[in-house]
Design a protein around this motif. Structure first.
Motif, PDB file in Angstrom:
ATOM      1  N   ALA A  54       0.821  -1.210   0.000  1.00  0.00           N
ATOM      2  CA  ALA A  54       0.000   0.000   0.000  1.00  0.00           C
ATOM      3  C   ALA A  54       0.855   1.260   0.000  1.00  0.00           C
ATOM      4  O   ALA A  54       0.528   2.235  -0.677  1.00  0.00           O
ATOM      5  CB  ALA A  54      -0.926   0.004   1.214  1.00  0.00           C
ATOM      6  N   LEU A  55       1.934   1.253   0.757  1.00  0.00           N
ATOM      7  CA  LEU A  55       2.781   2.446   0.877  1.00  0.00           C
ATOM      8  C   LEU A  55       3.396   2.839  -0.456  1.00  0.00           C
ATOM      9  O   LEU A  55       3.427   4.015  -0.814  1.00  0.00           O
ATOM     10  CB  LEU A  55       3.879   2.204   1.909  1.00  0.00           C
ATOM     11  CG  LEU A  55       4.800   3.375   2.217  1.00  0.00           C
ATOM     12  CD1 LEU A  55       4.010   4.508   2.856  1.00  0.00           C
ATOM     13  CD2 LEU A  55       5.921   2.933   3.124  1.00  0.00           C
ATOM     14  N   PHE A  56       3.880   1.867  -1.193  1.00  0.00           N
ATOM     15  CA  PHE A  56       4.514   2.156  -2.475  1.00  0.00           C
ATOM     16  C   PHE A  56       3.543   2.101  -3.650  1.00  0.00           C
ATOM     17  O   PHE A  56       3.958   2.154  -4.799  1.00  0.00           O
ATOM     18  CB  PHE A  56       5.693   1.218  -2.707  1.00  0.00           C
ATOM     19  CG  PHE A  56       6.824   1.472  -1.767  1.00  0.00           C
ATOM     20  CD1 PHE A  56       7.506   2.660  -1.795  1.00  0.00           C
ATOM     21  CD2 PHE A  56       7.170   0.532  -0.818  1.00  0.00           C
ATOM     22  CE1 PHE A  56       8.543   2.908  -0.925  1.00  0.00           C
ATOM     23  CE2 PHE A  56       8.197   0.760   0.059  1.00  0.00           C
ATOM     24  CZ  PHE A  56       8.888   1.956   0.008  1.00  0.00           C
ATOM     25  N   ARG A  57       2.243   1.985  -3.326  1.00  0.00           N
ATOM     26  CA  ARG A  57       1.165   2.036  -4.320  1.00  0.00           C
ATOM     27  C   ARG A  57       1.384   1.072  -5.481  1.00  0.00           C
ATOM     28  O   ARG A  57       1.233   1.411  -6.647  1.00  0.00           O
ATOM     29  CB  ARG A  57       0.981   3.461  -4.836  1.00  0.00           C
ATOM     30  CG  ARG A  57       0.621   4.499  -3.808  1.00  0.00           C
ATOM     31  CD  ARG A  57      -0.658   4.177  -3.069  1.00  0.00           C
ATOM     32  NE  ARG A  57      -1.726   3.777  -3.963  1.00  0.00           N
ATOM     33  CZ  ARG A  57      -2.787   4.498  -4.215  1.00  0.00           C
ATOM     34  NH1 ARG A  57      -2.956   5.629  -3.626  1.00  0.00           N
ATOM     35  NH2 ARG A  57      -3.700   4.060  -5.041  1.00  0.00           N
ATOM     36  N   ARG A  58       1.719  -0.165  -5.151  1.00  0.00           N
ATOM     37  CA  ARG A  58       1.929  -1.181  -6.181  1.00  0.00           C
ATOM     38  C   ARG A  58       0.605  -1.657  -6.775  1.00  0.00           C
ATOM     39  O   ARG A  58       0.597  -2.421  -7.734  1.00  0.00           O
ATOM     40  CB  ARG A  58       2.691  -2.349  -5.575  1.00  0.00           C
ATOM     41  CG  ARG A  58       4.058  -1.910  -5.115  1.00  0.00           C
ATOM     42  CD  ARG A  58       5.067  -2.997  -5.248  1.00  0.00           C
ATOM     43  NE  ARG A  58       6.387  -2.447  -5.006  1.00  0.00           N
ATOM     44  CZ  ARG A  58       7.173  -2.816  -4.024  1.00  0.00           C
ATOM     45  NH1 ARG A  58       6.775  -3.752  -3.187  1.00  0.00           N
ATOM     46  NH2 ARG A  58       8.351  -2.277  -3.882  1.00  0.00           N
ATOM     47  N   ASP A  64      -7.271  -1.936 -10.714  1.00  0.00           N
ATOM     48  CA  ASP A  64      -8.454  -2.259  -9.915  1.00  0.00           C
ATOM     49  C   ASP A  64      -8.787  -1.039  -9.053  1.00  0.00           C
ATOM     50  O   ASP A  64      -8.133  -0.798  -8.046  1.00  0.00           O
ATOM     51  CB  ASP A  64      -8.156  -3.480  -9.040  1.00  0.00           C
ATOM     52  CG  ASP A  64      -9.384  -4.036  -8.364  1.00  0.00           C
ATOM     53  OD1 ASP A  64     -10.403  -3.325  -8.297  1.00  0.00           O
ATOM     54  OD2 ASP A  64      -9.322  -5.185  -7.904  1.00  0.00           O
ATOM     55  N   PRO A  65      -9.802  -0.248  -9.442  1.00  0.00           N
ATOM     56  CA  PRO A  65     -10.073   0.990  -8.712  1.00  0.00           C
ATOM     57  C   PRO A  65     -10.516   0.774  -7.260  1.00  0.00           C
ATOM     58  O   PRO A  65     -10.168   1.561  -6.379  1.00  0.00           O
ATOM     59  CB  PRO A  65     -11.166   1.680  -9.523  1.00  0.00           C
ATOM     60  CG  PRO A  65     -11.725   0.654 -10.424  1.00  0.00           C
ATOM     61  CD  PRO A  65     -10.694  -0.417 -10.586  1.00  0.00           C
ATOM     62  N   GLU A  66     -11.265  -0.287  -6.986  1.00  0.00           N
ATOM     63  CA  GLU A  66     -11.709  -0.525  -5.609  1.00  0.00           C
ATOM     64  C   GLU A  66     -10.532  -0.922  -4.713  1.00  0.00           C
ATOM     65  O   GLU A  66     -10.425  -0.470  -3.570  1.00  0.00           O
ATOM     66  CB  GLU A  66     -12.783  -1.600  -5.569  1.00  0.00           C
ATOM     67  CG  GLU A  66     -13.418  -1.721  -4.204  1.00  0.00           C
ATOM     68  CD  GLU A  66     -14.539  -2.736  -4.164  1.00  0.00           C
ATOM     69  OE1 GLU A  66     -14.989  -3.041  -3.053  1.00  0.00           O
ATOM     70  OE2 GLU A  66     -14.959  -3.227  -5.229  1.00  0.00           O
ATOM     71  N   LEU A  67      -9.637  -1.744  -5.231  1.00  0.00           N
ATOM     72  CA  LEU A  67      -8.446  -2.125  -4.477  1.00  0.00           C
ATOM     73  C   LEU A  67      -7.554  -0.906  -4.241  1.00  0.00           C
ATOM     74  O   LEU A  67      -7.006  -0.728  -3.156  1.00  0.00           O
ATOM     75  CB  LEU A  67      -7.670  -3.219  -5.210  1.00  0.00           C
ATOM     76  CG  LEU A  67      -6.400  -3.716  -4.538  1.00  0.00           C
ATOM     77  CD1 LEU A  67      -6.730  -4.378  -3.198  1.00  0.00           C
ATOM     78  CD2 LEU A  67      -5.656  -4.667  -5.438  1.00  0.00           C
ATOM     79  N   SER A  68      -7.430  -0.052  -5.249  1.00  0.00           N
ATOM     80  CA  SER A  68      -6.641   1.171  -5.089  1.00  0.00           C
ATOM     81  C   SER A  68      -7.231   2.076  -4.014  1.00  0.00           C
ATOM     82  O   SER A  68      -6.498   2.682  -3.236  1.00  0.00           O
ATOM     83  CB  SER A  68      -6.565   1.935  -6.415  1.00  0.00           C
ATOM     84  OG  SER A  68      -5.813   1.208  -7.349  1.00  0.00           O
TER      85      SER A  68
END
Length: 97
Positions: A54-58, A64-68
């Motif tokens: 999550a921190l490095f926005r992998r 996947d917009p919901e996962l993002s």
């Protein structure tokens, strides 16, 4: 001043508990939608690996917009927890706790 320290610590504790739920949510989304990524992240230190994910926005490369959205929420909650912890340290030191 002690009530400010108590409020900051309460906010920190609430953030920590909420992170457990959010990490589980992100892990279940990864497992259902992106099993290859889940297998890479899954393991003994899964929570830490999900925080780095999550921190490095992998998640951006997955499309996947919901996962993002959930990983961004996890990122915000972690920053809020760190801010609450810092506030607790400041208020507790000024109160002499």
């Amino acid at each position: 001043m002690t009530w400010l320290a108590f409020a900051a610590f309460s906010a920190f504790a609430i953030c920590c508990v909420a992170q457990f739920w959010l990490v589980e949510r992100v892990a279940s989304m990864l497992k259902a939608r992106h099993p290859a990524i889940h297998r890479r992240v899954y393991g003994w230190r899964m929570g830490q690996r999900l925080y780095w994910f999550a921190l490095f926005r992998r998640d951006r490369s997955l499309g996947d917009p919901e996962l993002s959205c959930r990983t961004k929420d996890l990122q915000r909650l972690a920053l809020l927890a760190l801010g609450a912890l810092a506030a607790f340290v400041v208020f507790a030191s000024r109160a002499g706790l």
